[in-house]
Design an enzyme around this catalytic site. Structure first.
Site, short mmCIF file in Angstrom:
data_model
loop_
_atom_site.label_atom_id
_atom_site.label_comp_id
_atom_site.label_asym_id
_atom_site.label_seq_id
_atom_site.Cartn_x
_atom_site.Cartn_y
_atom_site.Cartn_z
N ASP A 9 0.87 -1.18 0.00
CA ASP A 9 0.00 0.00 0.00
C ASP A 9 0.91 1.22 0.00
O ASP A 9 2.11 1.12 0.27
CB ASP A 9 -0.90 0.00 1.24
CG ASP A 9 -1.80 1.23 1.27
OD1 ASP A 9 -2.39 1.54 0.22
OD2 ASP A 9 -1.91 1.89 2.32
N SER A 10 0.31 2.38 -0.27
CA SER A 10 1.08 3.62 -0.21
C SER A 10 1.50 3.93 1.23
O SER A 10 2.39 4.75 1.44
CB SER A 10 0.24 4.77 -0.76
OG SER A 10 -0.99 4.83 -0.08
N CYS A 72 -3.63 -0.94 -2.21
CA CYS A 72 -3.87 0.47 -2.51
C CYS A 72 -4.82 0.60 -3.72
O CYS A 72 -4.51 0.11 -4.81
CB CYS A 72 -2.53 1.13 -2.82
SG CYS A 72 -2.69 2.87 -3.21
N GLU A 151 -5.61 9.17 9.49
CA GLU A 151 -4.21 9.10 9.97
C GLU A 151 -4.04 9.88 11.27
O GLU A 151 -3.18 9.58 12.07
CB GLU A 151 -3.26 9.59 8.88
CG GLU A 151 -3.40 8.76 7.62
CD GLU A 151 -2.11 8.39 6.95
OE1 GLU A 151 -1.11 9.08 7.16
OE2 GLU A 151 -2.12 7.41 6.19
N CYS A 183 -11.03 3.12 -1.07
CA CYS A 183 -9.75 3.62 -0.56
C CYS A 183 -9.46 2.86 0.73
O CYS A 183 -10.39 2.62 1.51
CB CYS A 183 -9.85 5.12 -0.29
SG CYS A 183 -8.38 5.79 0.51
N HIS A 185 -8.27 3.64 3.51
CA HIS A 185 -8.56 4.27 4.80
C HIS A 185 -10.05 4.33 5.13
O HIS A 185 -10.42 4.49 6.28
CB HIS A 185 -8.03 5.71 4.81
CG HIS A 185 -6.55 5.83 4.81
ND1 HIS A 185 -5.75 5.32 3.80
CD2 HIS A 185 -5.70 6.39 5.70
CE1 HIS A 185 -4.49 5.58 4.08
NE2 HIS A 185 -4.42 6.23 5.23
N1 DGL Z 1 -3.86 3.82 -0.11
C1 DGL Z 1 -4.50 4.85 -0.89
C2 DGL Z 1 -5.69 4.23 -1.64
O1 DGL Z 1 -6.26 3.23 -1.26
C3 DGL Z 1 -4.95 6.01 -0.03
C4 DGL Z 1 -3.83 6.88 0.51
C5 DGL Z 1 -3.04 7.57 -0.59
O2 DGL Z 1 -3.53 8.56 -1.20
O3 DGL Z 1 -1.92 7.15 -0.83
O4 DGL Z 1 -6.08 4.75 -2.66
#
Ligand code: DGL
Length: 267
Positions: A9-10, A72, A151, A183, A185
């Site tokens: 993930d990011s 992600c 976050e 997403c 989060h």
């Molecule tokens: N992990 C990213 C997603 O699911 C969200 C956070 C980001 O913008 O990197 O799209």
């Protein structure tokens, strides 16, 4: 010798996907990489997201993984074909499983999708949903502020409710019966989103959707030994560990930093 499942993930949000997979597959070894040095991916260009995703996948492939999970949504929406060029192991992004569940759950075919700017701009969910149900009407909305709210640990703060109302006000008038949380989060805000949208709207969590998909693909490990976890990040281990322990309700163990050099190495 067990081979691990790799998840990237990011940043920290993909732990919602890790958590769902860990619960469903207690004997699998899991290796998680969060690209905390370069998060967020949401506002970045497709080429940059593809470049980062390829590097993340290469790092996990070096760890000998048997399956790659792209937790992600932003990466999943643009990078999967490029990742497939790197390897023959199965690669699962979140878009197809999430769209599949959304189409199955929707009676009216009126489906909302929320995600980062990158995910929404890519049109990936709209394409994947209408491929499965050409009559579906898909309504999309980027909700970039949801990521920092989570976050910051403000899911139960009045600010979370205000921002949900601001972003989803227009969605609420569209008579959707299903809303994809596109997403990593957003599942952590699902209680606020559900209470605002009302019980007639079914929320689709990509973490659950991908776990369901993985179950259909992978014969489960049954060696009687609990699976091992390894976590890697590209920066800020302490911040990652503190948010992670909130998401997982457990202190983070086995966390290491990897350096972003051409050939990546573990610190
Ligand atoms: N992990 C990213 C997603 O699911 C969200 C956070 C980001 O913008 O990197 O799209």
């Amino acid at each position: 010798m067990k081979k691990p499942i790799g998840i990237f993930d990011s940043g920290v949000g993909g732990l919602t996907v890790y958590r769902a997979i860990r619960n469903a597959f207690p004997e699998e070894d899991l290796v998680y990489f969060g690209d905390t040095a370069r998060v967020p991916y949401g506002p970045k260009s497709p080429n940059t997201i593809i470049e980062y995703s390829v590097q993340n996948a290469r790092f996990l492939l070096q760890q000998g993984i048997k399956t790659l999970i792209v937790a992600c949504n932003t990466s999943s929406s643009v990078a999967i074909p490029h990742l497939r060029e790197l390897t023959d192991i199965p690669i699962i992004g979140v878009i197809d499983p999430g769209s599949e569940v959304a189409v199955r759950s929707s009676q009216s075919g009126r489906i909302g999708v929320i995600g980062t700017e990158g995910t929404i701009r890519s049109g990936a969910y709209s394409k994947a949903i209408t491929l499965r149900n050409p009559q579906a009407e898909v309504f999309t909305k980027p909700c970039p502020l949801f990521v920092p709210i989570v976050e910051e640990g403000w899911q139960d703060h009045s600010i979370a409710r205000q921002v949900v109302e601001e972003y989803l006000g227009s969605m609420k008038d569209l008579s959707i019966d299903t809303l994809v949380l596109g997403c990593t989060h957003y599942p952590l805000l699902s209680h606020v989103i559900q209470s605002y949208m009302g019980d007639s709207v079914k929320l689709v969590d990509s973490a659950d959707a991908i776990t369901l998909h993985l179950s259909s693909l992978l014969p489960p490990e049954h060696d009687g030994k609990p699976g091992k976890d390894s976590f890697y990040v590209s920066d800020n281990e302490d911040k990652f560990a503190s948010i992670a322990s909130r998401i997982l309700n457990n202190p983070m163990k086995n966390l290491k930093r990897v350096r972003l050099f051409e050939s990546w190495f573990i610190d």
